[in-house]
Each structure stands twice: as C-alpha cells, then as structure tokens.
Scaffold this motif. Structure first.
Motif, mmCIF file in Angstrom:
data_model
loop_
_atom_site.group_PDB
_atom_site.id
_atom_site.type_symbol
_atom_site.label_atom_id
_atom_site.label_comp_id
_atom_site.label_asym_id
_atom_site.label_seq_id
_atom_site.Cartn_x
_atom_site.Cartn_y
_atom_site.Cartn_z
ATOM 1 N N UNK A 272 43.572 31.845 48.080
ATOM 2 C CA UNK A 272 44.366 32.770 47.259
ATOM 3 C C UNK A 272 43.555 33.281 46.064
ATOM 4 N N UNK A 273 43.402 34.605 46.033
ATOM 5 C CA UNK A 273 42.683 35.280 44.959
ATOM 6 C C UNK A 273 43.522 36.474 44.510
ATOM 7 N N UNK A 274 43.289 36.977 43.295
ATOM 8 C CA UNK A 274 43.994 38.189 42.889
ATOM 9 C C UNK A 274 43.490 39.378 43.701
ATOM 10 N N UNK A 275 44.298 40.403 43.780
ATOM 11 C CA UNK A 275 43.908 41.607 44.507
ATOM 12 C C UNK A 275 44.704 41.765 45.780
ATOM 13 N N UNK A 276 44.928 42.991 46.126
ATOM 14 C CA UNK A 276 45.717 43.319 47.307
ATOM 15 C C UNK A 276 44.869 43.444 48.574
#
Length: 186
Positions: free
Chosen positions: A77-81
C-alpha cells in the motif's frame, strides 16, 4: 541521517541540510547524498515540505485509506491512484537553473509474482507493489533500493524528523505564513 542498502550492495546515505535565509535562519532543507560514505550529490532544494506530506501519505495508505485499500498486504500500500506512480523526483539545480549534480527519485512498480500451488495444485499470479528509490550521482552512476511501504515509511519519516531537528524544531507540514498555498489573501 537516513540510509538505504541498495541492490548492488552499496549504501546510500541521505542527510537533510538546512537552507538558510539572508539572516541565517533555517527555513527548509536540501538533501546531501553519499554512496558508501563518499559525496554523491546534493538534491531537492526546499524538499522538506514534500517529504513530510509523503510520510503522512504513506502512513495513511498503510492504514488502508483511499485507493490503497484494494491491496490486501499493507506492504503493497502506497499513496497514489496509478499502479506505477512517481512519489518524488529531486534534482540538483544551480542558481542559474542548470540541472546537474545528482538526482533522487522514487517510483512505484507493480510486480507479478508466481505462487506455485500446494501439493501439485494450481498456482496463481499475485501482484505486489514496491517503491524503487533511485539515486544518480554527478558522474552519472546510479544506485537503486527496492522498498516495501513499511520500509519507505520508516526511511521518509526518519528524514522528516532529522529535517525538523536541523530546522530548530519547525514542523515541515505547517506553513508559517497564514493562508499561504490556499489562494487566500489577507
């Protein structure tokens, strides 16, 4: 001082250094890079605010907020779409605007892994995400570290804490000028 063991076995050290105004007051940071202790480059002038926001974004993504919730494993899980987003890219810039002297960037990669079936059963593909932190020195030689979101969170949070220390405790997320960045005029 934050550091990463790279895939080639070398060690990348990243140290925030205070940027000072005309009277000597620290107001932001730049990053000094070292490869196995040897100077490697200076990048990211005034990048502390962005690092602080990234640290918060990685923490939020690991909790399963937003688009990150579709990844079952918190390490994916990382930020960004987008599947292969760029989280940051810092370069050296001289006063004349010329680029050179190093780069530090972080891009997400989606990686398929084959998991064989148990006891002769059918296998399956599983997708994982990793952060590829890459550094390029002034000579053009590159380094790469591959990180889970937990490892990236620890690395970036450590940089933010050290940056705030060299800025005499100033919180990088808070902008000291009221209304700055909001479009409001006072």
């Amino acid at each position: 001082m934050g550091g990463l063991r790279c895939v080639d076995g070398s060690y990348l050290t990243v140290t925030p250094v205070a940027c000072r105004d005309s009277v000597g007051t620290p107001y932001e940071v730049t990053l000094e890079l070292r490869r196995d202790g040897t100077p490697y480059g200076i990048v990211g002038e005034r990048c502390g605010w962005l690092l602080a926001r990234l640290a918060d974004g990685v923490d939020e993504a690991r909790r399963g907020c937003g688009a990150a919730r579709r990844w079952a494993d918190p390490d994916d899980r990382f930020p960004g779409e987008e599947p292969d987003d760029e989280l940051f890219s810092f370069r050296y810039r001289s006063r004349s605007g010329l680029v050179g002297g190093g780069e530090l960037c972080c891009r997400l990669r989606t990686i398929p892994l084959w998991e064989p079936g148990r006891r002769g059963g059918r296998g399956r593909w599983r997708l994982t995400r990793r952060a590829y932190v890459e550094a390029w020195g002034a000579t053009g030689v590159g380094m790469r570290a591959v990180l889970t979101s937990a490892e990236l969170a620890a690395f970036v949070r450590g940089l933010v804490e050290e940056a705030e220390g060299c800025l005499q405790g100033r919180d990088l997320v808070r902008n000291p000028i009221e209304g700055a960045g909001t479009g409001e005029r006072r």
